[in-house]
Design a protein around this motif. Structure first.
Motif, short mmCIF file in Angstrom:
data_model
loop_
_atom_site.label_atom_id
_atom_site.label_comp_id
_atom_site.label_asym_id
_atom_site.label_seq_id
_atom_site.Cartn_x
_atom_site.Cartn_y
_atom_site.Cartn_z
N GLY A 64 0.77 -1.23 0.00
CA GLY A 64 0.00 0.00 0.00
C GLY A 64 0.80 1.29 0.00
N VAL A 65 2.12 1.21 -0.10
CA VAL A 65 2.93 2.42 -0.19
C VAL A 65 2.66 3.04 -1.56
CG1 VAL A 65 5.28 3.37 -0.16
CG2 VAL A 65 4.68 1.47 1.37
N PRO A 66 2.37 4.33 -1.62
CA PRO A 66 2.09 4.96 -2.92
C PRO A 66 3.27 4.85 -3.88
CG PRO A 66 1.48 6.43 -1.11
CD PRO A 66 2.24 5.28 -0.51
N PHE A 67 2.93 4.63 -5.16
CA PHE A 67 3.96 4.49 -6.20
C PHE A 67 4.90 5.69 -6.22
CE2 PHE A 67 5.46 5.42 -10.49
CZ PHE A 67 6.23 4.28 -10.71
N ARG A 68 4.37 6.90 -6.09
CA ARG A 68 5.23 8.09 -6.14
C ARG A 68 6.26 8.08 -5.02
NH1 ARG A 68 2.35 13.41 -6.14
NH2 ARG A 68 4.41 14.18 -6.69
N LYS A 69 5.91 7.58 -3.86
CA LYS A 69 6.87 7.51 -2.76
C LYS A 69 7.96 6.50 -3.08
CE LYS A 69 7.22 7.38 2.25
NZ LYS A 69 6.46 7.34 3.51
N ILE A 70 7.56 5.33 -3.56
CA ILE A 70 8.53 4.30 -3.94
C ILE A 70 9.45 4.83 -5.03
CG2 ILE A 70 8.81 1.99 -4.95
CD1 ILE A 70 5.94 1.40 -3.78
N ASN A 71 8.87 5.46 -6.01
CA ASN A 71 9.61 5.96 -7.17
C ASN A 71 10.59 7.07 -6.78
OD1 ASN A 71 9.97 5.65 -10.01
ND2 ASN A 71 8.96 7.63 -10.28
N SER A 72 10.32 7.77 -5.70
CA SER A 72 11.18 8.89 -5.31
C SER A 72 12.26 8.53 -4.29
CB SER A 72 10.33 10.04 -4.75
OG SER A 72 9.69 9.65 -3.56
N VAL A 73 12.37 7.26 -3.92
CA VAL A 73 13.38 6.86 -2.93
C VAL A 73 14.78 7.24 -3.39
CG1 VAL A 73 14.46 4.87 -1.80
CG2 VAL A 73 11.99 5.09 -1.82
N ALA A 74 15.07 7.10 -4.67
CA ALA A 74 16.41 7.43 -5.17
C ALA A 74 16.73 8.92 -5.03
CB ALA A 74 16.56 7.01 -6.63
N ALA A 75 15.69 9.75 -4.92
CA ALA A 75 15.88 11.20 -4.78
C ALA A 75 15.17 11.70 -3.53
CB ALA A 75 15.34 11.90 -6.02
N TRP A 76 15.24 10.94 -2.46
CA TRP A 76 14.47 11.22 -1.25
C TRP A 76 14.75 12.59 -0.65
CZ3 TRP A 76 17.03 12.04 3.32
CH2 TRP A 76 18.35 11.59 3.40
N ARG A 77 15.93 13.12 -0.83
CA ARG A 77 16.26 14.44 -0.27
C ARG A 77 15.50 15.56 -0.97
NH1 ARG A 77 21.00 11.67 -0.36
NH2 ARG A 77 22.16 11.54 1.60
N GLU A 78 15.04 15.31 -2.18
CA GLU A 78 14.43 16.34 -3.02
C GLU A 78 12.93 16.47 -2.85
OE1 GLU A 78 16.64 18.20 -4.59
OE2 GLU A 78 18.17 16.82 -3.83
N VAL A 79 12.32 15.58 -2.10
CA VAL A 79 10.86 15.63 -1.91
C VAL A 79 10.54 15.76 -0.43
CG1 VAL A 79 10.36 14.33 -4.02
CG2 VAL A 79 10.68 13.09 -1.87
N GLY A 80 9.36 16.26 -0.14
CA GLY A 80 9.01 16.54 1.25
C GLY A 80 8.12 15.53 1.92
N TRP A 81 7.94 14.35 1.32
CA TRP A 81 6.98 13.44 1.92
C TRP A 81 7.59 12.29 2.73
CZ3 TRP A 81 5.93 14.45 -3.45
CH2 TRP A 81 6.60 13.62 -4.34
N PHE A 82 8.87 12.37 3.04
CA PHE A 82 9.47 11.39 3.94
C PHE A 82 9.53 11.98 5.34
CE2 PHE A 82 10.99 10.08 -0.23
CZ PHE A 82 10.73 8.71 -0.18
N SER A 83 9.14 11.19 6.33
CA SER A 83 9.15 11.66 7.72
C SER A 83 10.59 11.81 8.22
CB SER A 83 8.40 10.64 8.61
OG SER A 83 9.18 9.45 8.75
N ASP A 84 10.73 12.43 9.38
CA ASP A 84 12.07 12.57 9.98
C ASP A 84 12.71 11.21 10.22
OD1 ASP A 84 11.84 15.33 9.94
OD2 ASP A 84 11.29 15.49 12.06
N ARG A 85 11.94 10.25 10.69
CA ARG A 85 12.48 8.90 10.92
C ARG A 85 12.90 8.25 9.60
NH1 ARG A 85 11.48 6.09 15.72
NH2 ARG A 85 10.89 4.17 14.66
#
Length: 148
Positions: free
Chosen positions: A61-82
């Motif tokens: 159930g993890v959204p595709f956009r979140k999975i797809n952005s893991v390689a550029a995680w610093r560039e998006v705002g939807w990852f929590s502090d943890r």
């Protein structure tokens, strides 16, 4: 076709690594577990593990956009502090550019207690073992079903 089937060729060794995997999956929260596995696998160029962990995240159930952005995680705002701390630690442990810098360690220690941090390190180390085994044996993911 892989060079060899580790689960058959070295069943005892494979079971030992799988034991680490089982421990990690039971002791690291699920989404963080998959995020670090996906990111480390990307860094290590392990197609088998990138495919597996990305697919598992999508199925859970993890959204595709979140999975797809893991390689550029610093560039998006939807990852929590943890998640950000776990991803940074995973990168540093995977690449080991002279050790884990204090700022990275301290950021992780602010959002994970000691037990969580220890379990996270074991999970990161475990995916790096899997990546090295799968890349070395040239394991490939199953090809996706193509629409006809």
């Amino acid at each position: 076709m892989p060079r060899l089937n580790l689960s058959k060729t070295s069943a005892e060794g494979y079971r030992a690594v799988y034991g680490l995997e089982k421990f990690s999956s039971e002791h690291v929260e699920s989404e963080i577990y998959h995020l670090i596995k996906l990111r480390s696998s990307q860094l290590n160029g392990c197609a088998f593990c990138v495919d597996m962990h990305g697919s598992q995240m999508l199925e859970s159930g993890v959204p595709f956009r979140k999975i797809n952005s893991v390689a550029a995680w610093r560039e998006v705002g939807w990852f929590s502090d943890r998640e950000r701390a776990a991803l940074e630690l995973a990168e540093q442990v995977t690449l080991l550019p002279g050790g884990v810098p204090d700022d990275v360690w301290n950021a992780a220690a602010e959002v994970f207690d000691e037990t969580e941090l220890a379990n996270l390190l074991i999970a990161i180390a475990t995916i790096n073992v899997w990546n090295r085994l799968m890349v070395s044996t040239q394991a490939e993911p199953n090809p996706p079903a193509l629409a006809g």
